[in-house]
Motif scaffolding. Structure first.
Motif, PDB file in Angstrom:
ATOM      1  N   SER A 219      32.176  43.400  37.302  1.00  0.00           N
ATOM      2  CA  SER A 219      31.377  43.924  36.198  1.00  0.00           C
ATOM      3  C   SER A 219      32.112  43.833  34.871  1.00  0.00           C
ATOM      4  N   THR A 220      33.401  43.483  34.922  1.00  0.00           N
ATOM      5  CA  THR A 220      34.194  43.321  33.704  1.00  0.00           C
ATOM      6  C   THR A 220      34.042  41.921  33.129  1.00  0.00           C
ATOM      7  N   LYS A 269      42.849  42.385  31.934  1.00  0.00           N
ATOM      8  CA  LYS A 269      43.583  43.521  31.376  1.00  0.00           C
ATOM      9  C   LYS A 269      45.063  43.508  31.751  1.00  0.00           C
ATOM     10  N   ASN A 270      45.410  42.756  32.802  1.00  0.00           N
ATOM     11  CA  ASN A 270      46.795  42.728  33.272  1.00  0.00           C
ATOM     12  C   ASN A 270      47.599  41.554  32.721  1.00  0.00           C
ATOM     13  N   LEU A 312      44.751  24.757  35.402  1.00  0.00           N
ATOM     14  CA  LEU A 312      44.130  26.063  35.610  1.00  0.00           C
ATOM     15  C   LEU A 312      43.522  26.551  34.303  1.00  0.00           C
ATOM     16  N   SER A 313      42.487  27.390  34.417  1.00  0.00           N
ATOM     17  CA  SER A 313      41.851  27.981  33.244  1.00  0.00           C
ATOM     18  C   SER A 313      41.953  29.499  33.330  1.00  0.00           C
ATOM     19  N   PHE A 314      42.458  30.125  32.284  1.00  0.00           N
ATOM     20  CA  PHE A 314      42.562  31.582  32.205  1.00  0.00           C
ATOM     21  C   PHE A 314      41.677  32.084  31.067  1.00  0.00           C
ATOM     22  N   VAL A 315      41.265  33.348  31.178  1.00  0.00           N
ATOM     23  CA  VAL A 315      40.479  33.959  30.120  1.00  0.00           C
ATOM     24  C   VAL A 315      41.072  35.321  29.792  1.00  0.00           C
ATOM     25  N   VAL A 335      51.822  31.626  25.440  1.00  0.00           N
ATOM     26  CA  VAL A 335      52.445  31.966  26.719  1.00  0.00           C
ATOM     27  C   VAL A 335      51.722  33.165  27.304  1.00  0.00           C
ATOM     28  N   LEU A 336      51.264  33.055  28.536  1.00  0.00           N
ATOM     29  CA  LEU A 336      50.632  34.169  29.239  1.00  0.00           C
ATOM     30  C   LEU A 336      51.645  34.817  30.172  1.00  0.00           C
ATOM     31  N   GLN A 337      51.608  36.155  30.208  1.00  0.00           N
ATOM     32  CA  GLN A 337      52.579  36.901  31.000  1.00  0.00           C
ATOM     33  C   GLN A 337      51.855  37.899  31.897  1.00  0.00           C
ATOM     34  N   PHE A 338      52.229  37.920  33.183  1.00  0.00           N
ATOM     35  CA  PHE A 338      51.675  38.923  34.089  1.00  0.00           C
ATOM     36  C   PHE A 338      52.603  39.081  35.285  1.00  0.00           C
ATOM     37  N   SER A 339      52.515  40.244  35.910  1.00  0.00           N
ATOM     38  CA  SER A 339      53.360  40.569  37.060  1.00  0.00           C
ATOM     39  C   SER A 339      52.718  40.088  38.353  1.00  0.00           C
TER      40      SER A 339
END
Length: 346
Positions: A219-220, A269-270, A312-315, A335-339
């Motif tokens: 739903s997000t 959100k992460n 890859l595609s990120f949003v 640069v995208l950062q996530f754990s």
């Protein structure tokens, strides 16, 4: 605060084709008078969900409430109120006029028929004199789609469900269909649910977006999907992690999944965005890419940024302050950062 009325409330929906689960929806509410966009790859469950919302099919398990009442397929209480426009429109082997007027004639509502058909054609950008007497087989794919749309708009349905309505039309026709859809909501309060692969068009018309993947609803809106193959980490400290190796040499590290799962979800959100990689910051994943496109999310006024990381595609959902402070624009390297711990598995 005034409680918003619901057009639909879906509870514990599980739908199968044979032994294959195609929809798994715990709870979904669609507000009356809203325009909801459905996003997802082919085979994700979008068309099946639209058929359930049209009461053309009964879910294997679960309940669908329409305006607070539990309804079943082909119920007389919803038959004239909910209409579905499929991706490949079906037209009667008749003239354009007869196709558009058919629903009204079934209802025995023939007052000012010519004027109403003319207005319906005008709403989708077709000239009455030119098209009214054409046969169904004399129409192009885009023209047939617009005639099918006019045939539904003339009935002024409470709910209009559209499955890839602009897949076979040109840019001008797509804009006319967008305006006609908005008029249906603004003029008589219609609720719309629209599935489309054209994200720019979909974001320009919808109040809210739902993302579907493997029958699961987010739903997000759009979330970030990473598919395999994955291999076990070869680092001693990360034995319980999996990695995905990209052809450009970058590596994505993810926590190990539950048994029989093969698709990773990283929620918007992460993920944080920066212009350069940060040394020793404890973030396992720092991926270099570039912004492909940016779209305005009408309801929140946030910017949806679509970022390419090799194949890859990120949003991400960004605020105007983030856009301004980082000077972000299509084509900019980021640069995208996530754990690895933020991964969810399907």
């Amino acid at each position: 605060m005034t409680k918003k009325k619901l057009a639909y409330h879906l509870q514990d929906i599980h739908h199968y084709y044979g032994n294959t689960k195609v929809l798994d929806i715990n709870d979904l509410k669609i507000e009356k008078g809203s325009i909801t966009g459905l996003i997802g790859p082919n085979g994700s469950g979008k068309s099946t969900l639209l058929k359930l919302l049209a009461f053309a099919r009964k879910p294997t398990r679960g309940h669908i409430f329409y305006k607070g009442n539990l309804e079943l397929p082909f119920s007389p209480t919803v038959r004239s109120k909910v209409t579905l426009l499929t991706q490949k429109p079906y037209l009667l082997k008749r003239t354009v006029f007869e196709n558009i007027a058919y629903g009204l004639k079934i209802r025995k509502d023939k007052t000012h028929l010519k004027e109403r058909v003319k207005k319906a054609l005008l709403n989708v950008g077709l000239d009455y004199q030119k098209f009214a007497h054409r046969k169904w087989h004399e129409l192009s794919g885009g023209e047939a789609q617009r005639v099918a749309m006019a045939a539904r708009l003339i009935l002024k349905p409470e709910v209009l469900l559209l499955d890839e309505p602009i897949a076979s039309v040109d840019t001008e026709s797509a804009e006319l269909i967008r305006k006609a859809s908005l008029k249906a909501r603004d003029n008589w309060g219609a609720t719309l649910v629209i599935a489309s692969h054209d994200l720019q068009w979909l974001y320009s018309i919808s109040d809210k977006q739902l993302s579907i993947f493997k029958g699961n609803i987010f739903s997000t809106g759009m979330e970030n999907i990473i598919t395999g193959p994955f291999v076990k980490s070869d680092e001693k400290t990360n034995k319980k992690n999996l990695v995905k190796k990209l052809d450009d040499g970058q590596i994505i590290t993810l926590k190990a999944p539950a048994p029989k799962t093969c698709t990773a979800i990283i929620r918007k959100k992460n993920i944080s965005i920066a212009l350069e990689k940060q040394p020793d910051n404890g973030i396992l994943n720092q991926l270099s890419g570039h912004i492909v496109s940016m779209l305005l999310e009408k309801q929140t006024e946030h910017i949806m940024a679509f970022i390419s990381i090799h194949d890859l595609s990120f949003v991400l959902r960004l605020t105007s302050d983030q856009i301004s402070s980082l000077d972000l624009y299509p084509g900019k390297k980021v640069v995208l950062q996530f754990s690895s711990n933020d991964v969810e598995w399907l």
